[in-house]
Write an enzyme that holds these catalytic residues in place. Structure first.
Site, mmCIF file in Angstrom:
data_model
loop_
_atom_site.group_PDB
_atom_site.id
_atom_site.type_symbol
_atom_site.label_atom_id
_atom_site.label_comp_id
_atom_site.label_asym_id
_atom_site.label_seq_id
_atom_site.Cartn_x
_atom_site.Cartn_y
_atom_site.Cartn_z
ATOM 1 N N ARG A 45 0.864 -1.054 0.146
ATOM 2 C CA ARG A 45 0.005 0.008 0.072
ATOM 3 C C ARG A 45 0.875 1.201 0.027
ATOM 4 O O ARG A 45 0.451 2.118 -0.735
ATOM 5 C CB ARG A 45 -1.042 0.026 1.116
ATOM 6 C CG ARG A 45 -1.925 -1.122 1.172
ATOM 7 C CD ARG A 45 -3.168 -1.007 2.217
ATOM 8 N NE ARG A 45 -2.752 -1.136 3.749
ATOM 9 C CZ ARG A 45 -2.560 -2.596 4.206
ATOM 10 N NH1 ARG A 45 -2.933 -3.338 3.559
ATOM 11 N NH2 ARG A 45 -2.243 -2.359 5.405
ATOM 12 N N LYS A 136 -12.436 14.546 5.330
ATOM 13 C CA LYS A 136 -13.787 14.107 4.648
ATOM 14 C C LYS A 136 -14.573 13.081 5.366
ATOM 15 O O LYS A 136 -13.869 12.372 6.456
ATOM 16 C CB LYS A 136 -13.091 13.356 3.467
ATOM 17 C CG LYS A 136 -14.302 12.604 2.435
ATOM 18 C CD LYS A 136 -13.677 11.570 1.364
ATOM 19 C CE LYS A 136 -14.110 10.362 1.779
ATOM 20 N NZ LYS A 136 -14.007 9.257 0.767
ATOM 21 N N LYS A 221 -18.834 17.682 -1.602
ATOM 22 C CA LYS A 221 -18.124 16.555 -2.365
ATOM 23 C C LYS A 221 -19.477 15.856 -2.796
ATOM 24 O O LYS A 221 -19.838 14.850 -1.844
ATOM 25 C CB LYS A 221 -17.271 15.674 -1.789
ATOM 26 C CG LYS A 221 -16.843 14.652 -2.467
ATOM 27 C CD LYS A 221 -15.631 13.942 -2.270
ATOM 28 C CE LYS A 221 -15.242 12.546 -2.795
ATOM 29 N NZ LYS A 221 -13.679 12.284 -2.796
HETATM 30 P P1 13P Z 1 -14.615 7.705 -6.220
HETATM 31 O O1 13P Z 1 -14.323 8.703 -7.135
HETATM 32 O O2 13P Z 1 -13.797 6.404 -6.531
HETATM 33 O O3 13P Z 1 -16.243 7.487 -5.922
HETATM 34 O O4 13P Z 1 -14.043 7.880 -4.745
HETATM 35 C C1 13P Z 1 -14.274 9.114 -4.270
HETATM 36 C C2 13P Z 1 -14.444 9.263 -2.695
HETATM 37 O O5 13P Z 1 -13.571 9.605 -2.123
HETATM 38 C C3 13P Z 1 -15.632 8.593 -2.372
HETATM 39 O O6 13P Z 1 -15.783 8.697 -1.056
#
Ligand code: 13P
Length: 341
Positions: A45, A136, A221
């Site tokens: 990873r 996030k 987002k």
């Molecule tokens: P994806 O762009 O693969 O949907 O992932 C973005 C993300 O951070 C989802 O929480």
């Protein structure tokens, strides 16, 4: 760089740059590595993510920040340099996923609620010390109209949690990325996605106001407005753009500086074409860019496939997708640029 929340948020969405979502949990990254036949260990990873973060062209020109997982924000590169320092040296901002995942919502089969508020104040203080300046939290809203999913209770619980998370982030000097993901996995049509997304964003901004979150210091987002993957319909970028912008004009205050989309299972080029179409019908009150996980990483993962001899190929694939999405964030992408590469 400035430590004001408003300035950090503005930097995240400036100049056609976007976010690299590299915050896959250990379970999710194992699934991605299974596809390319690579065993998922702390070292593999690390090697994979170090390859990405050391991609100079992509990181300095197209990527404003990287969302990390708890393991990665504490990890060191093979030569002992903290991965966070490599990200900062490129000019990008380190960020951190702080939710503990979506769990079944008691009493509401098919609905989930994202957990992780307990102890969050202390964890945020720790992540700030480790260098994180944004965070996030992902709420997951599934659509299954045959079962009444999502329920109003699920939208309420998830957006309330997002607001409590966002307030704690701002108290800690960290910009909250607020992610209410309406999944594109179902059989639903684009109109249903629009309706569910509208109910979700309306409630989300009610909750953020009630929690006294300063919108200028946040980033949204969201998903794009799309037909479900199992509907058999792939919408035109023009339709996605029109419906997505209509939704945001109705629900997202202009005080929000930026909107950074998740890719959500769209094909790589589809995610780019849709972002481009969204920006091509501007100007808009907010910057609209990418915060892609899969749509930025699928190509480099495949090119790398766990071999040190493929690092240059993996970095080239990452640079290409980051470049294409950067152009899309400016509304300047063309399909012919994909073939040229
Ligand atoms: P994806 O762009 O693969 O949907 O992932 C973005 C993300 O951070 C989802 O929480």
């Amino acid at each position: 760089m400035s430590e004001r929340l408003e300035d950090i948020a503005a930097a995240i969405v400036a100049n056609g740059k976007g976010l690299l979502a590299a915050d896959e949990s250990s379970g999710t990254i194992k699934k991605r590595f299974d596809v390319i036949g690579v065993e998922s260990t702390a070292d593999s990873r690390r090697d994979y993510r170090e390859m990405m973060f050391r991609t100079k062209d992509a990181m300095t020109r197209y990527i404003s920040g990287v969302i990390l997982y708890d393991e990665t924000i504490r990890q060191k590169a093979a030569d002992g340099t903290p991965l966070v320092d490599i990200i900062k040296a490129s000019g990008a901002i380190p960020g951190i996923k702080v939710d503990a995942g979506a769990k079944p919502l008691a009493g509401f089969p098919g609905d989930t609620v994202t957990e992780g508020l307990d102890g969050l104040r202390e964890r945020l203080a720790d992540y700030y010390k480790l260098g994180a300046r944004f965070a996030k939290w992902r709420a997951v809203i599934d659509i299954d109209t045959t079962r009444g999913v999502p329920s109003a209770t699920s939208i309420g619980a998830n957006t309330h949690a997002l607001a409590r998370y966002a307030a704690l982030c701002q108290e800690a000097g960290i910009v909250p990325i607020v992610e209410p993901e309406v999944l594109m996995d179902g059989t639903h049509d684009i109109g249903t996605c629009y309706e569910v997304s509208k109910a979700t964003l309306t409630k989300l901004y009610d909750e953020l106001y009630a929690a006294r979150v300063v919108l200028e210091g946040t980033i949204l987002k969201p998903n794009m407005v799309l037909s479900g993957k199992k509907s058999g319909t792939v919408d035109s970028p023009e339709e996605v753009a029109a419906k997505t912008i209509k939704l945001f004009r109705e629900t997202v205050p202009a005080a929000v500086p930026g909107i950074a989309f998740l890719s959500g299972g769209q094909e790589d080029e589809e995610a780019t074409a849709n972002l481009n179409a969204i920006n091509a019908i501007g100007p808009h009150p907010w910057k609209l860019t990418f915060s892609y996980g899969r749509a930025l990483q699928a190509a480099p993962q495949k090119a790398w496939s766990g071999k040190a001899s493929n690092v240059a190929a993996g970095q080239a694939a990452f640079t290409h997708r980051a470049h294409m999405n950067h152009l899309a964030a400016l509304g300047k992408w063309k399909a012919s640029l994909e073939q040229a590469a």
